[in-house]
Scaffold this motif. Structure first.
Motif, PDB file in Angstrom:
ATOM      1  N   THR A 111      29.795 -29.170 -25.190  1.00  0.00           N
ATOM      2  CA  THR A 111      28.464 -28.580 -25.364  1.00  0.00           C
ATOM      3  C   THR A 111      28.585 -27.209 -26.009  1.00  0.00           C
ATOM      4  O   THR A 111      27.827 -26.868 -26.928  1.00  0.00           O
ATOM      5  N   GLY A 112      29.557 -26.424 -25.531  1.00  0.00           N
ATOM      6  CA  GLY A 112      29.818 -25.152 -26.188  1.00  0.00           C
ATOM      7  C   GLY A 112      30.230 -25.349 -27.635  1.00  0.00           C
ATOM      8  O   GLY A 112      29.782 -24.633 -28.535  1.00  0.00           O
ATOM      9  N   ALA A 113      31.070 -26.349 -27.856  1.00  0.00           N
ATOM     10  CA  ALA A 113      31.575 -26.621 -29.206  1.00  0.00           C
ATOM     11  C   ALA A 113      30.456 -26.979 -30.170  1.00  0.00           C
ATOM     12  O   ALA A 113      30.545 -26.674 -31.372  1.00  0.00           O
ATOM     13  N   ALA A 114      29.395 -27.617 -29.682  1.00  0.00           N
ATOM     14  CA  ALA A 114      28.265 -27.946 -30.560  1.00  0.00           C
ATOM     15  C   ALA A 114      27.635 -26.663 -31.094  1.00  0.00           C
ATOM     16  O   ALA A 114      27.325 -26.551 -32.290  1.00  0.00           O
ATOM     17  N   SER A 115      27.441 -25.672 -30.205  1.00  0.00           N
ATOM     18  CA  SER A 115      26.929 -24.376 -30.668  1.00  0.00           C
ATOM     19  C   SER A 115      27.915 -23.726 -31.622  1.00  0.00           C
ATOM     20  O   SER A 115      27.532 -23.183 -32.661  1.00  0.00           O
ATOM     21  N   GLY A 116      29.202 -23.775 -31.252  1.00  0.00           N
ATOM     22  CA  GLY A 116      30.221 -23.171 -32.103  1.00  0.00           C
ATOM     23  C   GLY A 116      30.238 -23.775 -33.486  1.00  0.00           C
ATOM     24  O   GLY A 116      30.341 -23.060 -34.502  1.00  0.00           O
ATOM     25  N   LEU A 117      30.130 -25.101 -33.562  1.00  0.00           N
ATOM     26  CA  LEU A 117      30.125 -25.765 -34.862  1.00  0.00           C
ATOM     27  C   LEU A 117      28.879 -25.390 -35.656  1.00  0.00           C
ATOM     28  O   LEU A 117      28.954 -25.123 -36.865  1.00  0.00           O
ATOM     29  N   ALA A 118      27.722 -25.359 -34.988  1.00  0.00           N
ATOM     30  CA  ALA A 118      26.485 -24.979 -35.672  1.00  0.00           C
ATOM     31  C   ALA A 118      26.591 -23.567 -36.240  1.00  0.00           C
ATOM     32  O   ALA A 118      26.164 -23.298 -37.366  1.00  0.00           O
ATOM     33  N   PHE A 119      27.187 -22.655 -35.474  1.00  0.00           N
ATOM     34  CA  PHE A 119      27.354 -21.286 -35.974  1.00  0.00           C
ATOM     35  C   PHE A 119      28.347 -21.232 -37.135  1.00  0.00           C
ATOM     36  O   PHE A 119      28.145 -20.494 -38.097  1.00  0.00           O
ATOM     37  N   LYS A 120      29.420 -22.009 -37.042  1.00  0.00           N
ATOM     38  CA  LYS A 120      30.396 -22.034 -38.146  1.00  0.00           C
ATOM     39  C   LYS A 120      29.749 -22.521 -39.433  1.00  0.00           C
ATOM     40  O   LYS A 120      30.037 -22.015 -40.527  1.00  0.00           O
ATOM     41  N   LEU A 121      28.860 -23.495 -39.299  1.00  0.00           N
ATOM     42  CA  LEU A 121      28.265 -24.114 -40.486  1.00  0.00           C
ATOM     43  C   LEU A 121      27.046 -23.370 -41.012  1.00  0.00           C
ATOM     44  O   LEU A 121      26.835 -23.305 -42.230  1.00  0.00           O
ATOM     45  N   PHE A 122      26.221 -22.816 -40.101  1.00  0.00           N
ATOM     46  CA  PHE A 122      24.896 -22.338 -40.515  1.00  0.00           C
ATOM     47  C   PHE A 122      24.665 -20.843 -40.351  1.00  0.00           C
ATOM     48  O   PHE A 122      23.693 -20.318 -40.910  1.00  0.00           O
ATOM     49  N   ALA A 123      25.501 -20.144 -39.589  1.00  0.00           N
ATOM     50  CA  ALA A 123      25.288 -18.709 -39.406  1.00  0.00           C
ATOM     51  C   ALA A 123      25.689 -17.942 -40.654  1.00  0.00           C
ATOM     52  O   ALA A 123      26.487 -18.415 -41.472  1.00  0.00           O
ATOM     53  N   LYS A 124      25.146 -16.752 -40.790  1.00  0.00           N
ATOM     54  CA  LYS A 124      25.590 -15.855 -41.864  1.00  0.00           C
ATOM     55  C   LYS A 124      27.089 -15.601 -41.705  1.00  0.00           C
ATOM     56  O   LYS A 124      27.624 -15.630 -40.601  1.00  0.00           O
ATOM     57  N   LYS A 125      27.736 -15.318 -42.800  1.00  0.00           N
ATOM     58  CA  LYS A 125      29.178 -15.046 -42.742  1.00  0.00           C
ATOM     59  C   LYS A 125      29.470 -13.772 -41.960  1.00  0.00           C
ATOM     60  O   LYS A 125      30.436 -13.706 -41.192  1.00  0.00           O
ATOM     61  N   GLU A 126      28.635 -12.747 -42.167  1.00  0.00           N
ATOM     62  CA  GLU A 126      28.834 -11.474 -41.491  1.00  0.00           C
ATOM     63  C   GLU A 126      27.889 -11.375 -40.299  1.00  0.00           C
ATOM     64  O   GLU A 126      26.692 -11.215 -40.464  1.00  0.00           O
ATOM     65  N   CYS A 127      28.455 -11.489 -39.116  1.00  0.00           N
ATOM     66  CA  CYS A 127      27.679 -11.384 -37.876  1.00  0.00           C
ATOM     67  C   CYS A 127      28.390 -10.398 -36.949  1.00  0.00           C
ATOM     68  O   CYS A 127      29.621 -10.411 -36.866  1.00  0.00           O
ATOM     69  N   SER A 128      27.628  -9.579 -36.233  1.00  0.00           N
ATOM     70  CA  SER A 128      28.264  -8.607 -35.341  1.00  0.00           C
ATOM     71  C   SER A 128      27.757  -8.684 -33.906  1.00  0.00           C
ATOM     72  O   SER A 128      28.477  -8.317 -32.983  1.00  0.00           O
TER      73      SER A 128
END
Length: 329
Positions: A111-128
């Motif tokens: 379940t955590g990995a689903a969020s992690g994958l979504a962030f890897k694919l769809f989040a901005k490259k630069e996040c803080s």
């Protein structure tokens, strides 16, 4: 048959491994190379619980599995997991059960990995800055997945009870003692989401847990907690601002999650607003993020193929390394 505990899994399987397993799982789902019936649920209204049975089979993955996961939110009051679970891994050629795996930890990982994958694919490259609303049994793995996806400077944590939130943050800091990220307990959701680049909501709430109007442009939001049609932790006002909506499984979400069912039924969102399943993106069928100002929503209810692939990978590594306890019936 071997028994594989949480401690066994930790020796051989990381959050990054879980994200890769979810990637495989979502591609199998999108390619229709797995059999994943909608889960069977039996409500226990007396004890505010739900019994859930999740079977899956994939000829390509050469694996079959059944996860039994029971959702009892009030368990935390008596020191038990809110999601007690076991995964039965089944030999697809003989039907023999090969392993019994700690499903509570498998569930938290995938379940955590689903969020992690979504962030890897769809989040901005630069996040803080990351934020999470919810401090239950899924929250630690959600934070670990967030950090596996992006190098953050700070993660803010908000829960219903601030003392409990502070205690949870101490646990997270201990688990992440080798990380330089700052983990901070905050009292309100407004504090949590201010200027956040990544947001996870992981609660069983029937009412929105954050104000979508306070989210900054470019944020990626992963909504994990709403697994029943009456649950709605996601503020529907976000749909007026977001540009893309992805799912782990649109059919499962539309069957189970009030986060989408409620605004879909009242006309706040329509079919044309749905971008598609994350597996379809992985196969190049639908677009991803197109600029850093887009607000993107990922909604997950979890699908059994995640358990199938994750448990299968854990079992193979356990056999290779001689991990687990042999059990003969």
């Amino acid at each position: 048959m071997i028994l594989i505990s949480k401690d066994d899994i930790k020796k051989i399987f990381t959050m990054s491994d879980a994200i890769e397993a979810d990637k495989k799982a979502f591609m199998l789902l999108a390619e229709k190379k797995c059999e994943v019936p909608l889960r069977t649920k039996i409500l226990n209204k007396k004890d505010n619980g739900c019994f859930i049975f999740m079977p899956a089979y994939s000829e390509q993955a050469e694996c079959a599995a059944l996860k039994i996961v029971n959702v009892f939110p009030d368990n935390v009051k008596i020191g038990l997991s809110a999601h007690p679970s076991q995964v039965f891994l089944i030999n697809p050629h003989t039907g023999v059960i090969e392993a019994l795996i700690d499903g509570t930890y498998v569930t938290a990982l995938r379940t955590g990995a689903a969020s992690g994958l979504a962030f890897k694919l769809f989040a901005k490259k630069e996040c803080s800055i990351g934020a999470i609303i919810g401090t239950g049994g899924q929250a630690l793995c959600q934070i670990q997945a967030m950090l596996a996806a992006r190098q953050l400077k700070e993660v803010r944590v908000c829960g219903r009870d601030f003392k409990h939130t502070e205690a949870f943050v101490k646990t997270v800091r201990h688990e992440l003692k080798d990380s330089s990220v700052s983990i901070k307990a905050v009292r309100t959701a407004d504090e949590a989401v201010e200027d956040a680049d990544l947001l996870i909501s992981v609660t069983p709430s029937n009412l929105p847990v954050f104000d979508a109007g306070r989210l900054k442009d470019g944020i990626t939001v992963s909504c994990i907690g709403s697994y029943r049609p009456d649950m709605q932790e996601l503020d529907p006002k976000i749909f007026k601002r977001c540009k893309k909506i992805y799912f782990d499984s649109k059919s499962a979400v539309l069957e189970e999650s009030g986060d989408i069912i409620i605004p879909f039924r009242n006309g706040t969102i329509k079919e044309k607003d749905f971008t598609g399943d994350i597996g379809e993106y992985l196969l190049g069928r639908i677009p991803g993020r197109e600029n850093d100002d887009e607000i993107i929503v990922f909604k997950s209810v979890g699908v059994a193929v995640q358990d199938l692939v994750t448990a299968g990978e854990i079992y193979r590594r356990a056999v290779e390394k001689g991990i687990g306890t042999e059990c003969i019936f």
